[in-house]
Design a protein around this motif. Structure first.
Motif, PDB file in Angstrom:
ATOM      1  N   CYS A 109      74.889  60.281  89.481  1.00  0.00           N
ATOM      2  CA  CYS A 109      73.781  59.751  88.499  1.00  0.00           C
ATOM      3  C   CYS A 109      72.753  59.213  89.286  1.00  0.00           C
TER       4      CYS A 109
ATOM      5  N   ASP B  67      68.346  58.522  88.345  1.00  0.00           N
ATOM      6  CA  ASP B  67      67.172  58.294  87.183  1.00  0.00           C
ATOM      7  C   ASP B  67      67.851  58.328  85.825  1.00  0.00           C
ATOM      8  N   ASN B  68      67.641  59.472  84.985  1.00  0.00           N
ATOM      9  CA  ASN B  68      68.416  59.366  83.621  1.00  0.00           C
ATOM     10  C   ASN B  68      69.339  60.280  83.300  1.00  0.00           C
TER      11      ASN B  68
ATOM     12  N   HIS C 254      72.014  63.406  79.432  1.00  0.00           N
ATOM     13  CA  HIS C 254      70.730  62.737  79.781  1.00  0.00           C
ATOM     14  C   HIS C 254      70.550  61.663  78.804  1.00  0.00           C
ATOM     15  N   PHE C 255      69.922  60.546  79.257  1.00  0.00           N
ATOM     16  CA  PHE C 255      69.605  59.216  78.601  1.00  0.00           C
ATOM     17  C   PHE C 255      68.190  58.920  78.568  1.00  0.00           C
ATOM     18  N   ASP C 256      67.838  58.125  77.539  1.00  0.00           N
ATOM     19  CA  ASP C 256      66.581  57.742  77.395  1.00  0.00           C
ATOM     20  C   ASP C 256      65.864  56.680  78.095  1.00  0.00           C
ATOM     21  N   PHE C 257      66.570  56.410  79.339  1.00  0.00           N
ATOM     22  CA  PHE C 257      66.304  55.199  80.129  1.00  0.00           C
ATOM     23  C   PHE C 257      66.987  55.743  81.424  1.00  0.00           C
ATOM     24  N   ASN C 258      66.307  54.965  82.569  1.00  0.00           N
ATOM     25  CA  ASN C 258      66.838  55.029  83.852  1.00  0.00           C
ATOM     26  C   ASN C 258      68.243  54.084  83.915  1.00  0.00           C
ATOM     27  N   VAL C 259      69.156  54.819  84.464  1.00  0.00           N
ATOM     28  CA  VAL C 259      70.519  54.394  84.588  1.00  0.00           C
ATOM     29  C   VAL C 259      70.215  53.492  85.742  1.00  0.00           C
ATOM     30  N   GLU C 260      70.834  52.027  85.658  1.00  0.00           N
ATOM     31  CA  GLU C 260      70.988  51.000  86.601  1.00  0.00           C
ATOM     32  C   GLU C 260      72.447  50.878  87.242  1.00  0.00           C
TER      33      GLU C 260
ATOM     34  N   ALA D 177      76.607  53.979  80.742  1.00  0.00           N
ATOM     35  CA  ALA D 177      75.420  53.787  81.394  1.00  0.00           C
ATOM     36  C   ALA D 177      74.757  52.689  81.145  1.00  0.00           C
TER      37      ALA D 177
ATOM     38  N   TYR E  91      71.738  49.727  81.537  1.00  0.00           N
ATOM     39  CA  TYR E  91      70.273  49.652  81.858  1.00  0.00           C
ATOM     40  C   TYR E  91      69.802  48.230  81.510  1.00  0.00           C
TER      41      TYR E  91
END
Length: 129
Positions: free
Chosen positions: A24, A26-27, A49-55, A66, A68
Motif C-alpha cells: 500500500c 499513496d492511494n 484505488h481510494f479517493d484519499f492517501n492511505v495513512e 484503509a 485516513y
C-alpha cells in the motif's frame, strides 16, 4: 539514458501467502507476486484505488480497511466495492494499533488539544498482518 529514481511512500507491506504480497502506498493497494508484478485473477482485484492517501491499512481475509485523516473505507478484493465507510471532516482519526483489534482515536479537527475519544473496532477479523 539517465536512470530515474522513483520512490513511493509505502504505508504497508505484508506477505499473505507463499507467493503473494500486499503493498500500500499513496492511494493504492496492490496485490503482487514475489517479482513485484500484479497478481490478478478472476476471483479478486489486483489493485484497489481510494479517493484519499492511505495513512494506515488493516488487511483482512477478503478485504482491506484503509484509514485516513477524516475516516476509513473498507474495500472488498472480490468485487472492488466499498464494504464500509466512515467520513467526518469535523474529526481527525488516528489508528493507535491494529495487531489483533483496531484501536482508533478521534478528536475535533479544529481543536488539536481537545480530549480525544477512543474506539475499539469490532466485527472484523484481522487475519493478515
Amino acid at each position: 539514458m539517465t536512470p530515474v529514481n522513483l520512490q513511493a511512500d509505502v504505508v504497508y507491506v505484508s506477505q499473505i501467502d507463499r507467493d503473494t504480497i500486499i503493498v500500500c502506498y499513496d492511494n493504492v493497494v496492490k496485490v503482487v507476486n514475489m517479482q513485484g508484478r500484479l497478481k490478478s485473477n478472476r476471483k479478486q482485484a489486483a489493485e484497489l484505488h481510494f479517493d484519499f492517501n492511505v495513512e494506515h491499512l488493516v488487511c483482512l481475509q477478503d478485504s482491506v480497511l484503509a484509514f485516513y485523516k477524516h475516516g476509513m473505507q473498507g474495500r472488498s478484493f472480490r468485487a472492488n466495492e466499498v464494504t464500509q465507510e466512515i467520513c467526518d471532516k469535523t474529526r481527525i482519526f488516528r489508528v493507535l494499533g491494529s495487531d489483533r483489534v483496531v484501536a482508533l482515536e478521534s478528536r475535533p479537527a479544529d481543536e488539536s488539544a481537545a480530549a480525544s475519544n477512543l474506539y475499539i473496532l469490532t466485527g472484523h477479523e484481522n487475519s493478515y498482518g
